[in-house]
Motif scaffolding. Sequence first.
Motif, PDB file in Angstrom:
ATOM      1  N   LYS A  72     -94.784 -37.618  55.518  1.00 47.88           N
ATOM      2  CA  LYS A  72     -94.549 -36.291  55.483  1.00 47.88           C
ATOM      3  C   LYS A  72     -93.243 -36.210  54.920  1.00 47.88           C
ATOM      4  CE  LYS A  72     -98.269 -34.964  58.016  1.00 47.88           C
ATOM      5  NZ  LYS A  72     -98.864 -34.071  57.671  1.00 47.88           N
ATOM      6  N   LEU A  73     -92.797 -34.811  54.457  1.00 45.48           N
ATOM      7  CA  LEU A  73     -91.575 -34.602  53.863  1.00 45.48           C
ATOM      8  C   LEU A  73     -90.965 -33.401  54.382  1.00 45.48           C
ATOM      9  CD1 LEU A  73     -92.374 -35.144  50.021  1.00 45.48           C
ATOM     10  CD2 LEU A  73     -90.894 -36.767  51.500  1.00 45.48           C
ATOM     11  N   MET A  74     -89.796 -33.574  54.812  1.00 44.96           N
ATOM     12  CA  MET A  74     -88.792 -32.311  55.430  1.00 44.96           C
ATOM     13  C   MET A  74     -87.793 -32.074  54.495  1.00 44.96           C
ATOM     14  SD  MET A  74     -87.932 -32.290  59.486  1.00 44.96           S
ATOM     15  CE  MET A  74     -89.454 -33.234  60.532  1.00 44.96           C
ATOM     16  N   ALA A  75     -87.618 -31.052  54.044  1.00 43.89           N
ATOM     17  CA  ALA A  75     -86.501 -30.700  53.099  1.00 43.89           C
ATOM     18  C   ALA A  75     -85.286 -29.648  53.685  1.00 43.89           C
ATOM     19  CB  ALA A  75     -87.091 -29.612  51.916  1.00 43.89           C
ATOM     20  N   GLN A  76     -83.995 -30.632  53.972  1.00 37.68           N
ATOM     21  CA  GLN A  76     -82.954 -29.750  54.233  1.00 37.68           C
ATOM     22  C   GLN A  76     -82.296 -28.929  53.167  1.00 37.68           C
ATOM     23  OE1 GLN A  76     -79.888 -28.324  55.920  1.00 37.68           O
ATOM     24  NE2 GLN A  76     -79.209 -29.514  54.166  1.00 37.68           N
ATOM     25  N   VAL A  77     -82.452 -27.497  53.471  1.00 36.39           N
ATOM     26  CA  VAL A  77     -82.053 -26.581  52.642  1.00 36.39           C
ATOM     27  C   VAL A  77     -80.829 -25.831  52.955  1.00 36.39           C
ATOM     28  CG1 VAL A  77     -84.436 -26.544  51.689  1.00 36.39           C
ATOM     29  CG2 VAL A  77     -83.639 -24.894  53.429  1.00 36.39           C
ATOM     30  N   GLY A  78     -80.217 -26.152  54.098  1.00 39.82           N
ATOM     31  CA  GLY A  78     -79.263 -25.254  54.655  1.00 39.82           C
ATOM     32  C   GLY A  78     -78.062 -25.276  53.990  1.00 39.82           C
ATOM     33  N   SER A  79     -77.247 -24.041  53.889  1.00 41.93           N
ATOM     34  CA  SER A  79     -76.187 -24.083  53.138  1.00 41.93           C
ATOM     35  C   SER A  79     -75.274 -23.129  53.586  1.00 41.93           C
ATOM     36  CB  SER A  79     -76.813 -23.727  51.658  1.00 41.93           C
ATOM     37  OG  SER A  79     -75.400 -23.318  50.818  1.00 41.93           O
ATOM     38  N   LEU A  80     -74.092 -23.069  53.224  1.00 44.36           N
ATOM     39  CA  LEU A  80     -73.341 -21.781  53.692  1.00 44.36           C
ATOM     40  C   LEU A  80     -73.627 -20.610  52.663  1.00 44.36           C
ATOM     41  CD1 LEU A  80     -69.632 -22.802  53.989  1.00 44.36           C
ATOM     42  CD2 LEU A  80     -71.356 -22.130  55.870  1.00 44.36           C
ATOM     43  N   VAL A  82     -76.304 -18.603  51.621  1.00 45.40           N
ATOM     44  CA  VAL A  82     -77.607 -18.318  52.054  1.00 45.40           C
ATOM     45  C   VAL A  82     -78.717 -18.033  50.875  1.00 45.40           C
ATOM     46  CG1 VAL A  82     -77.315 -15.769  52.541  1.00 45.40           C
ATOM     47  CG2 VAL A  82     -78.557 -17.243  54.122  1.00 45.40           C
ATOM     48  N   ASP A  83     -78.015 -17.490  49.868  1.00 46.18           N
ATOM     49  CA  ASP A  83     -79.129 -17.167  48.681  1.00 46.18           C
ATOM     50  C   ASP A  83     -79.359 -18.712  48.263  1.00 46.18           C
ATOM     51  OD1 ASP A  83     -78.598 -14.604  49.030  1.00 46.18           O
ATOM     52  OD2 ASP A  83     -76.760 -14.640  47.329  1.00 46.18           O
ATOM     53  N   GLU A  84     -78.480 -19.554  48.243  1.00 48.88           N
ATOM     54  CA  GLU A  84     -79.087 -20.993  47.860  1.00 48.88           C
ATOM     55  C   GLU A  84     -80.015 -21.572  48.514  1.00 48.88           C
ATOM     56  OE1 GLU A  84     -76.647 -24.464  48.545  1.00 48.88           O
ATOM     57  OE2 GLU A  84     -77.174 -25.267  46.599  1.00 48.88           O
ATOM     58  N   ALA A  85     -79.707 -21.162  49.911  1.00 50.27           N
ATOM     59  CA  ALA A  85     -80.746 -21.772  51.104  1.00 50.27           C
ATOM     60  C   ALA A  85     -82.179 -21.282  50.937  1.00 50.27           C
ATOM     61  CB  ALA A  85     -80.035 -21.638  52.359  1.00 50.27           C
ATOM     62  N   SER A  86     -82.295 -20.038  50.721  1.00 48.34           N
ATOM     63  CA  SER A  86     -83.262 -19.092  50.574  1.00 48.34           C
ATOM     64  C   SER A  86     -84.102 -19.611  49.246  1.00 48.34           C
ATOM     65  CB  SER A  86     -82.923 -17.703  50.075  1.00 48.34           C
ATOM     66  OG  SER A  86     -82.744 -17.311  51.398  1.00 48.34           O
TER      67      SER A  86
END
Length: 288
Positions: A72-80, A82-86
């Motif tokens: 299984k793969l989980m991707a950490q996308v969090g970022s200050l 929010v456009d990058e995170a999306s």
Amino acid sequence: MKGLYTALMCSFDEQGNINEQGLREIVRYNIEVSEVDGLYVNGSTGENFLISTEQKKQIFEIVKDEVGDRVKLMAQVGSLNVDEASELAQFVTDLGYDAISAVTPFYYKFDFEEIKDYYNTILEGVDTKLIIYSIPALTGVSMNLEQFGELFENEKIIGVKFTAPDFYLLERLRHAYPDKLIYSGFDEMLLSASVLNVDGAIGSTFNVNGKRAKQIFTLAQSGRIDEAREIQKVTNDLISEILENGLYQTIKEMLETQGVHAGYVRKPMKRLSEEKLLKARSIAEKYL
Ligand code: HMN
């Protein structure tokens, strides 16, 4: 989505560029030698907050290509940003990642409404499920039981990576949200968290100590606490030595001793001195 996930390291060369072959080797080592159930990609351990959006995408692509459907793969996308995170949430959804995860927004003192809006914004355009990444010691963001509950009202938020030594809150969360996924985040506290019935764990030291971590988790689940405690003791001896010598640098050097080209850390993290390099190798010899 239950089980043990390695917080994946990334291999960088001396200039800080991604070493694709090295990254593929780290992935293979985790699947074939450490035998973990999944990988947590671009978390703290992946030096995510030190790299560009393009590099993050490249890592997501390489890892998915190497893994296929093996774990299984989980991707950490969090970022200050929010456009990058999306953007990253959409990117990994298209790649076929099993879940996304996002660290709570940090640095500025965001209030809870802002944190909630951040998660809802990331999830707006995607159907992929999300695991909150809570690590108060690094972000300064501590949420209480009710606030976790409010975030969990969004059905796409299916759980939390709980990286805190607050076992009272962990027990309350487990009790209040039996259907949400809770992952333990501190490897040195895996047994204690497993006793409280977490669904899995996500950890940096699983890159080199995945087998012992799996044993602790499965022994605890079947009530064999004395045996699990013995393995947690050896694990914590190992973790103490790693932490004293330099966390990510030492794990990378330990992987190198196994023929895995884990490479260097990115600046401003510093490299190991000659003495510490030797120490990292001796830790590997002792525990691997
Ligand atoms: C990640 O995002 O890379 C990890 O999930 C983070 C993970 O919780 C680790 N925390 C940090 O590195 C800050 C732990 O595995 C930690 O490294 C370990 O318990 C040793 O303290």
